[in-house]
Design a protein around this motif. Structure first.
Motif, PDB file in Angstrom:
ATOM      1  N   TYR A   1      -4.863  -6.388  -5.474  1.00  0.00           N
ATOM      2  CA  TYR A   1      -4.951  -4.968  -5.845  1.00  0.00           C
ATOM      3  C   TYR A   1      -4.613  -4.737  -7.312  1.00  0.00           C
ATOM      4  O   TYR A   1      -4.447  -3.613  -7.747  1.00  0.00           O
TER       5      TYR A   1
ATOM      6  N   LEU B   1      -2.333 -10.998  -1.334  1.00  0.00           N
ATOM      7  CA  LEU B   1      -2.704  -9.584  -1.114  1.00  0.00           C
ATOM      8  C   LEU B   1      -2.241  -8.638  -2.231  1.00  0.00           C
ATOM      9  O   LEU B   1      -3.059  -7.863  -2.758  1.00  0.00           O
ATOM     10  N   PRO B   2      -0.981  -8.663  -2.652  1.00  0.00           N
ATOM     11  CA  PRO B   2      -0.568  -7.724  -3.707  1.00  0.00           C
ATOM     12  C   PRO B   2      -1.322  -7.965  -5.016  1.00  0.00           C
ATOM     13  O   PRO B   2      -1.621  -7.022  -5.754  1.00  0.00           O
TER      14      PRO B   2
ATOM     15  N   LEU C   1       6.946   4.782  -1.576  1.00  0.00           N
ATOM     16  CA  LEU C   1       5.968   4.991  -0.511  1.00  0.00           C
ATOM     17  C   LEU C   1       6.017   6.440  -0.029  1.00  0.00           C
ATOM     18  O   LEU C   1       5.078   6.947   0.568  1.00  0.00           O
TER      19      LEU C   1
ATOM     20  N   HIS D   1       5.098  -7.713   8.820  1.00  0.00           N
ATOM     21  CA  HIS D   1       3.844  -7.030   8.465  1.00  0.00           C
ATOM     22  C   HIS D   1       2.870  -7.928   7.743  1.00  0.00           C
ATOM     23  O   HIS D   1       2.307  -7.553   6.711  1.00  0.00           O
TER      24      HIS D   1
ATOM     25  N   ARG E   1       3.203  -0.606  -7.703  1.00  0.00           N
ATOM     26  CA  ARG E   1       2.356  -1.792  -7.619  1.00  0.00           C
ATOM     27  C   ARG E   1       2.798  -2.851  -8.644  1.00  0.00           C
ATOM     28  O   ARG E   1       2.787  -4.041  -8.378  1.00  0.00           O
TER      29      ARG E   1
ATOM     30  N   VAL F   1       0.527  -1.441   5.434  1.00  0.00           N
ATOM     31  CA  VAL F   1       0.989  -2.618   4.675  1.00  0.00           C
ATOM     32  C   VAL F   1       0.215  -2.742   3.378  1.00  0.00           C
ATOM     33  O   VAL F   1       0.792  -2.974   2.303  1.00  0.00           O
ATOM     34  N   ARG F   2      -1.098  -2.580   3.482  1.00  0.00           N
ATOM     35  CA  ARG F   2      -1.924  -2.702   2.277  1.00  0.00           C
ATOM     36  C   ARG F   2      -1.493  -1.678   1.232  1.00  0.00           C
ATOM     37  O   ARG F   2      -1.389  -1.986   0.045  1.00  0.00           O
ATOM     38  N   LEU F   3      -1.252  -0.448   1.704  1.00  0.00           N
ATOM     39  CA  LEU F   3      -0.804   0.585   0.766  1.00  0.00           C
ATOM     40  C   LEU F   3       0.569   0.209   0.194  1.00  0.00           C
ATOM     41  O   LEU F   3       0.841   0.400  -0.988  1.00  0.00           O
ATOM     42  N   ALA F   4       1.436  -0.358   1.054  1.00  0.00           N
ATOM     43  CA  ALA F   4       2.788  -0.702   0.615  1.00  0.00           C
ATOM     44  C   ALA F   4       2.793  -1.831  -0.410  1.00  0.00           C
ATOM     45  O   ALA F   4       3.655  -1.877  -1.285  1.00  0.00           O
ATOM     46  N   VAL F   5       1.816  -2.741  -0.288  1.00  0.00           N
ATOM     47  CA  VAL F   5       1.811  -3.850  -1.251  1.00  0.00           C
ATOM     48  C   VAL F   5       0.917  -3.568  -2.460  1.00  0.00           C
ATOM     49  O   VAL F   5       0.669  -4.462  -3.267  1.00  0.00           O
ATOM     50  N   GLY F   6       0.424  -2.349  -2.576  1.00  0.00           N
ATOM     51  CA  GLY F   6      -0.228  -1.996  -3.831  1.00  0.00           C
ATOM     52  C   GLY F   6      -1.640  -1.480  -3.762  1.00  0.00           C
ATOM     53  O   GLY F   6      -2.206  -1.138  -4.797  1.00  0.00           O
ATOM     54  N   ALA F   7      -2.239  -1.430  -2.568  1.00  0.00           N
ATOM     55  CA  ALA F   7      -3.612  -0.911  -2.514  1.00  0.00           C
ATOM     56  C   ALA F   7      -3.603   0.576  -2.816  1.00  0.00           C
ATOM     57  O   ALA F   7      -2.687   1.292  -2.393  1.00  0.00           O
TER      58      ALA F   7
ATOM     59  N   LEU G   1      -0.791  -9.671   7.701  1.00  0.00           N
ATOM     60  CA  LEU G   1      -2.085  -9.312   8.294  1.00  0.00           C
ATOM     61  C   LEU G   1      -2.613 -10.497   9.099  1.00  0.00           C
ATOM     62  O   LEU G   1      -2.781 -11.599   8.570  1.00  0.00           O
TER      63      LEU G   1
ATOM     64  N   PHE H   1       9.541  -6.542   4.761  1.00  0.00           N
ATOM     65  CA  PHE H   1       9.661  -5.673   5.936  1.00  0.00           C
ATOM     66  C   PHE H   1      10.397  -6.368   7.081  1.00  0.00           C
ATOM     67  O   PHE H   1      10.379  -7.600   7.184  1.00  0.00           O
TER      68      PHE H   1
END
Lengths: 175, 834
Positions: A110, A106-107, A54, A93, A82, B733-739, A95, A89
């Motif tokens: 993407y 969610l993962p 990150l 976290h 990814r 969070v979205r970025l952390a999980v792969g977005a 949503l 976390f």
């Protein structure tokens, strides 16, 4: 699997440079369970962010399997993370506007995974974590422990090679 | 107790001002939004209040009526034919008094003592006109009975402004002689300053009356048979409008019995006219009522958008201050205290926005009155009312739209807010509140945009219509040839000949000609048709021209020849006809050599040429049957008629950009020093003026729509920025999980575009009513000659598509920056709160 050599991370505050990680050398083998401990401000979360890819403002060498992360650009690192890394976390976290099933999905959303396949993977994960009955609830309707369970399920659904957990029980009340 | 409360209020006020100073972006945006919204609304309200709502400035205005001889379904009016007006005057029992005037003003030439002459606006009225209104001259007297009879003594009443301006307020002006149209008139009196009458001198052009002349209504008047007059009447005491209408209905039948000729006057629905009475107030404002109310509706829409925008800004701001409110609450502040604090801030914004808006409206009203193409009746003063109105809107809008969003914050649990809410991605309530406000804002803006798009499209469509003349390097000069000297053909032709002769010699002048009734200007019309075909007879436009007119104007001669010098009083009477006339009267074969007749007993006129069509009154009108006769062959009687009603125009074709003004003025002065140049302009200006009303309304609607679009963009930008801030951790969070960052960009853009599309859809449905509304506004100002206003309007679907495209582009532009900011969020920063 993970190898850090002379990894360093600092933050600039005005004219000062504050070092949070200095000359870190670390090796983690496949299947190994590693715990990082230290007082507040020791740099645990910073190290976690580097490992989770990150953060890209560090110096040094970072090998992930045979891939040299330090030579990758931002997009390549994000792509690698990814596919191969999952993260749990401290504050879960989740949503708030998404249901349990949608949070876990969610993962996958993407990644280029067809929807039926994603639904099957989510169903498997819900079953494995024994939270099928909660799949349509929203995070606000869950207890802290249940939320963290969903957070872990979300982190492992895509079968990551590296699972990182940043103080995963920090927000849970002790019994 | 009161002192403590006052201290608390002052403290809150100081704190509110400090908070506003600390957020200059928010403060300036909110104050400007309010100021522009309130300014535009108050400006139009001032006009509406002054014109539509204020009573007429006459004694007992509710007893005054306008009486018309009109078709059913017509708007309130007071049009009368000479015959019908005379009949009503003699037969009615409901009216205490009756006043008749000519429909509109006309130009007359006033000669001053220094040999200089200029044109002023005159209105012809009978001697009952002012007594009926209840207005007395401030100096002198009303017209006498003799002065109001045909060929009676010549007298005038001066307007206060003309008396002050041209006669230096001479208190001994009564019974002095003034020179009008080269004839002597006795000044009967001066009307008071309070009397200012706006009328129409040409389609869509407002003018103020400078003098009044006696009507001297007579059956011998050329306009007696036509509906060229207006009638006002004062009701007798005890007579109500219902009784009046009953009597008028009975008189209609009696009038048709006496004058069966008028039964031929039918409209497209084959209906005949009848006598109708409306309150004079309604008659005076009927021409502007639709447009003023539509404009008021449009500004209220703009105000609504401004308010919604303010609500969006305040919602975001109040939610951002939720923690501060929670701390205050935890420290003992009651909801009442918190509400007072928010009200102080809203009040400061309202007062600043309202004051600035009021100032803007004061600037806007004169501009509006000056640029409006419609004859807006004189406004009564109403400054305090407008100020009160502005303050009321400011307070109501700010308090409602500013405080309601904040109320939800006050209802929240302080502990929850102090813990930071523990949530990711704004609450459902605040998201829904902001989204709904935004959707309504987009929908209202969409209606304004489609109205603007439609009006602009209609204006461009009208402007693209060919006038039939080549306007480039064409200058036109108008003169009014009224009075006894020009009541015959010889003197008129001598004057025209002298002017043309001198202008021809001026360097840079290629061609020059004269016409009575320029294209897009009014001219004489007749009943007539081809000789020997009474079935083909109908309405036709008549123009007197000099040789070379068509070449000068750039009107192509399609067959035959132009009018020549040889076509004079002693030769065979000839005419040139328009292609519409040729096609209508002699379809399939040449019109050259055929004969036409103007009226039953008139001599035949041989057709010598056919020319392209021109538009006689408006670009929206279909080309009319038009005949052109040489000036040199016009009879004395006809010359008196056309000079009495219409100005003569000299058209000068130049080789380039030559300044011809001085030469034209000198040529006319040399021909007759008492004839002033009434108008000197370019043909392009004449064409532009003919589309002044569609242009005004399209620009006005465009201004409103642009403002609405700007406000919508500001609102959308504010809402998206706020939502990105609220969703920072979620995005992390979205970025952390792969977005990836592109997906985050799309996430925000998609949200904005979904809001815009929802509002757009609602707005598009509401916009279906726009074409009808726009048509009703334009119908009051654009003469279509019975074609129907829908033919003038541009395509409704195209207007909607253009409006939708503009809205989507604006939505994309407004949300791109917040979306880009969201895509640039560092997950490590976003998740640091752990």
């Amino acid at each position: 699997m993970v190898e850090l050599n002379n990894l360093e991370r600092s933050y600039k505050t005005g004219h000062m440079e504050t070092w949070v990680l200095r000359r870190i050398n670390l090796r983690i083998s496949e299947g190994e369970f590693v715990t990082v401990m230290g007082p507040s401000g020791a740099g645990k979360s910073s190290l976690m962010n580097v490992l989770a890819m990150l953060d890209d403002q560090w110096r040094g060498e970072f090998m992930f399997d045979d891939a040299a992360v330090h030579t990758m650009n931002r997009k390549q690192r994000a792509d690698l993370a990814r596919r191969r890394i999952g993260m749990v976390f401290q504050s879960y976290h989740l949503l708030d506007d998404l249901t349990v099933a949608e949070n876990i999905d969610l993962p996958l959303s993407y990644k280029d995974i067809p929807r039926p396949e994603r639904q099957a993977m989510v169903a498997d994960t819900l079953d494995r974590f024994n939270i099928v009955g909660k799949k349509d609830l929203f995070p606000s309707q869950l207890s802290g422990g249940q939320q963290q369970l969903v957070g872990i399920a979300r982190a492992v659904i895509h079968k990551p090679a590296l699972l990182l957990a940043d103080e995963p029980t920090g927000n849970l009340q002790s019994a | 107790m009161i002192g403590t409360t006052m201290n608390s209020i002052m403290q809150d006020l100081r704190y509110a001002l400090r908070q506003l100073r600390k957020a200059p972006g928010f403060t300036i945006t909110a104050v400007l939004t309010l100021a522009l919204g309130i300014g535009a609304t108050t400006a139009i309200y001032r006009v509406v209040q002054g014109v539509l709502l204020a009573p007429l400035p006459y004694p007992q205005p509710d007893r005054l009526v306008g009486v018309a001889f009109t078709f059913p379904q017509e708007k309130p009016n007071s049009e009368q034919a000479g015959g019908s007006a005379d009949f009503l005057k003699g037969h009615n029992r409901s009216f205490e008094s009756v006043g008749i005037s000519v429909d509109g003003t006309s130009g007359v030439n006033l000669a001053t003592g220094d040999g200089h002459a200029f044109q002023i606006a005159s209105m012809k009225i009978d001697r009952g006109y002012f007594p009926t209104l209840g207005v007395q001259p401030m100096l002198g007297r009303n017209f006498s009975t003799e002065e109001d009879l045909a060929n009676g003594p010549k007298a005038v009443l001066l307007s206060y402004l003309l008396w002050k301006r041209e006669f230096n307020g001479d208190k001994n002006i009564v019974n002095k002689i003034v020179r009008l149209n080269e004839e002597s008139y006795t000044v009967a009196g001066v009307m008071p300053a309070s009397l200012s009458v706006a009328s129409e001198s040409a389609p869509g052009v407002a003018s103020t009356v400078d003098i009044w002349q006696p009507l001297q209504l007579s059956v011998k008047d050329p306009g007696y048979a036509g509906d060229n007059y207006n009638m006002v009447a004062r009701l007798r005491d005890g007579v109500n409008p219902l009784q009046v209408q009953q009597e008028l209905t009975a008189l209609t039948a009696a009038f048709y019995k006496q004058s069966p000729f008028y039964q031929q006057w039918t409209n497209s629905a084959k209906a005949t006219r009848g006598f109708r009475a409306w309150p004079l107030q309604q008659v005076v404002v009927s021409g502007v009522q639709t447009s003023l109310l539509t404009m008021l509706g449009a500004v209220f829409a703009v105000l609504l958008i401004a308010c919604l925008n303010l609500a969006v800004l305040m919602t975001a701001r109040t939610w951002r201050r939720a923690r501060e409110m929670a701390i205050r609450s935890a420290l003992g502040a009651s909801r009442r205290n918190l509400l007072r604090l928010l009200m102080c801030e809203s009040l400061a914004l309202a007062l600043a926005g309202g004051a600035l808006g009021l100032w803007l409206s004061r600037l806007a009203v004169p501009v509006l009155l000056r640029t409006a193409p419609m004859p807006i009746p004189p406004m009564q003063s109403g400054g305090w009312l407008a100020a009160g109105f502005a303050l009321l809107i400011a307070c109501v809008t700010t308090l409602i739209f500013g405080l309601l969003p904040g109320w939800s914050v006050l209802r929240r649990d302080a502990g929850y807010a102090l813990q930071g809410g523990g949530q990711i991605g704004g609450s459902a309530y605040q998201a829904k509140m902001g989204d709904r406000l935004m959707i309504v804002q987009v929908a209202v803006a969409m209606v304004l945009l489609s109205a603007s798009s439609l009006l602009l499209g209609s204006f461009l469509k009208l402007r693209s219509v060919s006038s039939g003349v080549v306007a480039e390097h064409l200058t036109v000069a108008q003169v009014t040839l009224k009075g006894g000297a020009y009541a015959n053909a010889l003197h008129t032709n001598q004057f025209i000949g002298k002017v043309l002769g001198e202008l021809k010699r001026y360097p840079g002048v290629q061609r020059v000609a004269a016409v009575n009734g320029l294209p897009l200007d009014r001219g004489l019309n007749f009943g007539g048709g081809p000789l020997g075909h009474p079935d083909a007879e109908g309405h036709m436009e008549f123009r007197a021209v000099t040789p070379g007119y068509f070449q000068t104007m750039g009107i192509p001669v399609l067959s035959g020849r132009d009018v020549a010098e040889e076509d004079n009083a002693t030769s065979v009477p000839v005419v040139v006809i328009s292609e519409t006339a040729a096609r209508k009267w002699w379809p399939g074969h040449s019109a050259i050599g055929e004969e036409v007749q103007l009226g039953k007993n008139a001599p035949p006129l041989r057709v010598i040429g056919v020319v392209s069509d021109t538009h006689s009154r408006s670009l929206a009108e279909s080309p009319q049957v038009m005949i052109y006769a040489p000036f040199a062959q016009v009879s004395d009687h006809l010359m008196k008629v056309i000079n009495g009603w219409f100005p003569t125009t000299f058209a000068v074709r130049l080789s380039g950009n030559v300044d011809i003004a001085t030469a034209v003025q000198r040529a006319i002065a040399n021909a007759d020093p008492d004839i002033p140049v009434a108008k000197l302009t370019t043909m392009q200006t004449v064409i532009d003026n003919s589309v002044a009303a569609p242009r005004f309304f399209s620009y006005l609607a465009g201004g409103f729509a642009a403002f609405a679009l700007l406000l919508t963009m500001i609102g959308l930008f504010g809402l998206m920025s706020y939502q990105v801030t609220q969703r920072t951790r979620e995005i992390g969070v979205r970025l952390a999980v792969g977005a990836d960052r592109g997906q985050i960009l799309l996430l925000i853009l998609r949200r904005s575009l979904v809001l815009a599309l929802t509002g757009l859809l609602i707005g598009a449905i509401a916009s279906l009513a726009v074409p009808k509304l726009a048509g009703s506004v334009l119908a009051d100002y654009v003469f279509t000659g019975g074609k129907g206003i829908s033919s003038l309007l541009s395509s409704g679907p195209t207007a909607l598509i253009l409006a939708a495209a503009a809205m989507l582009v604006a939505a994309f532009a407004a949300s791109y920056l917040p979306a880009h900011r969201a895509a640039s969020i560092e997950p490590t920063e976003a998740l640091r709160t752990e």
